[in-house]
Design a protein around this motif. Structure first.
Motif, short mmCIF file in Angstrom:
data_model
loop_
_atom_site.label_atom_id
_atom_site.label_comp_id
_atom_site.label_asym_id
_atom_site.label_seq_id
_atom_site.Cartn_x
_atom_site.Cartn_y
_atom_site.Cartn_z
N LYS A 26 86.64 65.67 34.57
CA LYS A 26 87.94 65.85 33.93
C LYS A 26 88.96 64.87 34.47
N SER A 27 89.04 64.76 35.78
CA SER A 27 90.04 63.86 36.36
C SER A 27 89.70 62.40 36.06
N THR A 80 91.23 67.87 28.29
CA THR A 80 92.62 67.44 28.40
C THR A 80 93.27 68.14 29.58
N ASP A 81 94.21 67.46 30.20
CA ASP A 81 94.84 68.03 31.40
C ASP A 81 96.29 68.42 31.18
N TYR A 104 92.45 59.31 23.43
CA TYR A 104 91.48 58.77 24.38
C TYR A 104 90.79 57.57 23.74
N LYS A 122 99.07 66.52 25.70
CA LYS A 122 98.00 65.67 25.18
C LYS A 122 97.33 66.34 23.97
N TRP A 153 92.31 57.91 28.96
CA TRP A 153 93.50 58.29 28.21
C TRP A 153 94.39 57.08 27.96
N ASN A 201 90.50 61.49 32.29
CA ASN A 201 91.92 61.35 32.03
C ASN A 201 92.51 60.11 32.71
N GLU A 206 97.95 56.29 26.92
CA GLU A 206 99.25 56.92 26.76
C GLU A 206 100.02 56.34 25.59
#
Length: 675
Positions: free
Chosen positions: A409-410, A447-448, A424, A452, A417, A413, A419
């Motif tokens: 997950k980390s 997603t965190d 993504y 998002k 990702w 992202n 921005e």
């Protein structure tokens, strides 16, 4: 078309699943008999006297004089074994049959194709005299709406009846084909029809295991050839029924398709034995050395693998356990499941992400590298592994699965990702923003941040065209498969209206657009609306009854009606309706524990009433959105065992009221605005 709100009588009478299904039987497309006849004549070429007499059940008399043909319409997609009753016939006559799912492919020279490169040839009879002539079972046609009879000689031949024996759902008795264990109804007729068309599509894709595709024959020939080799004679699983990807083709087990089809089956027919047979057929092919699971089941190339479809098979086990509450099955397959997961974890490199080295996926292009779709699916599968391990009291994998998931997950992202785009990237070297990866990131909760999720949902909508949502990772394709996950994305973003808009736009086109079957859902098509699917060189190959295209059937029940199973068989649950722009919904389905049902109706001035029922042996929680006014919400036990719970709700647009530890039974929620 939106209709006026349907007034619902909120009786405290006990709900009966079968009676409620019958209440909406006008939408059910499954036949009441396995013996089917054409309902109309679509077209006549040459001289066919009395073609209309072959419509319906009665014997008629259609005389083919010279070179001639007639096309019959069954009114909807069907599948089965065709028989012709022949009357008077001159010596040395032939009569041929061709099939078409779409009216675009009606032809006297071939049927819509079973392979990448060719049409399928007609089936030819040479009747020696009056009698019934039945197509050999290995030439069963699993999906068609139109049937053409062709005579290519100058003599005369009489046909007195055309019959098709309906073969889907072979393990169901004839009178059970329409006995759904689930139902859906709302104030929008198109939405209702979409739900039932999805249920019917999955029925069409449930076949006898001994009549799967014989795939090697399908690859013979050049693009301008017509092949006779479209046998359906391969045994693809054990048991008496199996879930395959398409009714006409491929008629093979594909785990990715099951990720969409199985939830739709659960809320309509609950045919879990076919699901289990399909899963068993995939695990029987697991590589004993690496733990890899096959790209597809028996009948496909045995040494083909896919990173994502490997994971979809593991997700299939988690889904089966959730819906069937079959702990014995889970226990027996758990060792193989963990070995398969070990293989996927071994593909993670120093980036913290799985490095995809296999190109096969759902027909998308360019699969590879640190792909966001594959890593999102892996993240979701790890979460399912934690649930399954707890069910089996196997704490040995808890630390590993948790650590790997957190790193995935980390890393995703941080590396993928974008921005600026609000999407993504497909991988860290690509500027492609795929529909599959972005939808799956939301569905998997990779997603965190809620921001998002909201941005992905909004940005996906901005790409829609007049015929649906694009899948840019597959060129110009619209993928109903991946759009099923996009629907879930919009619900996760709290935007039910957006999800319903996509259903009406894309699945409404698939249901009622030109050259569609008006009864089942197509595999894919072009963003322009044309019946062209970018991954295929041959448009005639496209399947018009494909289980992976049935996403709305489950999302309407799970997300709109809000009936969510959280524990096996629904031992624990959540009721969280999201009606969007609908005014009323009534839905339910049964598991081994009993009936789950919800009725919700919006009333005047922002008020609403909801009545729901869950099995008494269960417990759950409620998440109820209230309208934009202050008021009073009352939770009432219609069984009379509990006192009313009264909540004063402040004016809070989009706010929700939560109730925990609600025991199974029949409950009512009333919300009335105070101003």
């Amino acid at each position: 078309m939106k209709l006026a709100a349907v007034l619902i009588n909120f009786s405290v009478a006990s709900f009966a699943a079968q009676a409620l299904a019958v209440q909406y039987e006008q939408y059910i497309l499954a036949p009441s008999s396995r013996t089917l006849h054409p309902i109309s004549v679509y077209n006549v070429d040459g001289s066919v006297v009395g073609a209309e007499s072959l419509v319906g059940d009665d014997l008629g008399s259609a005389t083919f004089q010279g070179i001639s043909a007639v096309t019959f319409d069954y009114g909807k997609e069907i599948g089965g074994v065709v028989s012709l009753t022949i009357g008077e016939v001159d010596d040395d006559q032939y009569i041929g049959i061709t099939f078409a799912e779409s009216s675009l492919w009606i032809s006297g020279i071939g049927s819509d194709g079973g392979s990448f490169s060719q049409f399928d040839s007609p089936l030819w009879f040479r009747p020696s005299g009056p009698g019934v002539y039945t197509v050999p079972r290995e030439y069963e046609r699993g999906g068609f709406r139109y049937l053409s009879l062709i005579k290519n000689s100058t003599e005369t031949l009489e046909v007195t009846q055309v019959t098709t024996h309906f073969t889907p759902m072979p393990h169901y008795s004839e009178d059970a084909l329409r006995n759904y264990t689930g139902f859906f109804h709302s104030d929008d007729e198109l939405v209702n029809r979409i739900w039932y068309a999805g249920a019917y599509t999955n029925q069409l894709c449930t076949i006898s295991p001994v009549y799967g595709n014989s795939l090697p024959w399908l690859l013979i020939g050049n693009s301008d050839e017509i092949s006779a080799y479209w046998f359906s004679n391969t045994t693809i699983s054990n048991g008496t029924s199996v879930l395959v990807d398409g009714a006409r083709r491929d008629r093979l087990v594909w785990a990715g398709d099951m990720a969409i089809a199985v939830p739709g089956i659960v809320v309509s027919t609950n045919d879990l034995i076919s699901v289990r047979n399909s899963l068993d057929s995939l695990f029987a092919l697991q590589n004993g050395t690496t733990g890899q699971l096959p790209y597809a089941g028996v009948g496909f190339f045995p040494d083909s693998y896919s990173e994502t479809y490997h994971l979809y098979t593991l997700i299939g086990v988690a889904n089966y356990y959730l819906y069937a509450n079959d702990i014995e099955y889970l226990s027996n397959i758990w060792s193989q499941w963990k070995t398969a997961m070990d293989y996927s974890i071994s593909q993670i490199d120093d980036s913290g992400l799985m490095n995809v080295t296999l190109s096969a996926d759902w027909l998308r292009f360019g699969m590879g590298a640190h792909n966001i779709e594959a890593n999102s699916i892996l993240y979701h599968t790890l979460q399912q592994g934690l649930i399954l391990s707890r069910a089996l009291n196997d704490s040995g994998v808890t630390e590993l699965y948790t650590e790997v998931a957190e790193t995935l997950k980390s890393s995703a992202n941080a590396l993928l990702w974008n921005e600026t785009a609000g999407f993504y990237n497909d991988n860290e070297t690509s500027s492609l923003h795929p529909q599959d990866g972005n939808s799956w990131a939301v569905v998997a909760n990779l997603t965190d941040s809620p921001e998002k999720v909201a941005r992905i949902s909004a940005n996906l909508q901005r790409r829609w065209g007049p015929y649906g949502a694009p899948a840019p990772e597959a060129g110009t394709a619209v993928s109903p498969f991946i759009s099923g996950f996009e629907l879930q994305t919009h619900f996760a973003a709290g935007n039910a209206t957006r999800a319903l808009e996509l259903m009406r736009l894309q699945w409404g086109y698939m249901l009622d657009g030109p050259y569609m079957t008006n009864s089942s859902f197509i595999e894919g098509y072009e963003f322009s609306g044309a019946l062209h699917y970018a991954p295929y060189p041959n448009d005639v190959r496209i399947s018009h009854a494909h289980g992976w295209s049935t996403g709305p059937t489950s999302t309407l029940t799970f997300n709109v009606a809000g009936i969510v199973l959280e524990g096996p068989g629904g031992a624990t649950w959540q009721i969280k309706p999201q009606l969007g722009d609908l005014q009323s919904v009534h839905a339910g389905f049964s598991t081994g524990l009993g009936l789950f049902e919800n009725r919700y109706e919006k009333q005047d001035n922002g008020t609403f009433k909801m009545v729901f029922e869950t099995p008494k042996s269960t417990k759950g929680r409620l998440s109820i959105e209230h309208s934009e006014c202050a008021g009073t919400m009352v939770l009432r036990d219609l069984g009379g065992a509990c006192d009313d719970t009264v909540v004063d709700v402040d004016s809070n647009p989009g706010g929700r009221v939560e109730f925990a530890n609600v025991v199974g039974g029949r409950w009512e929620i009333d919300f009335k605005c105070s101003s």
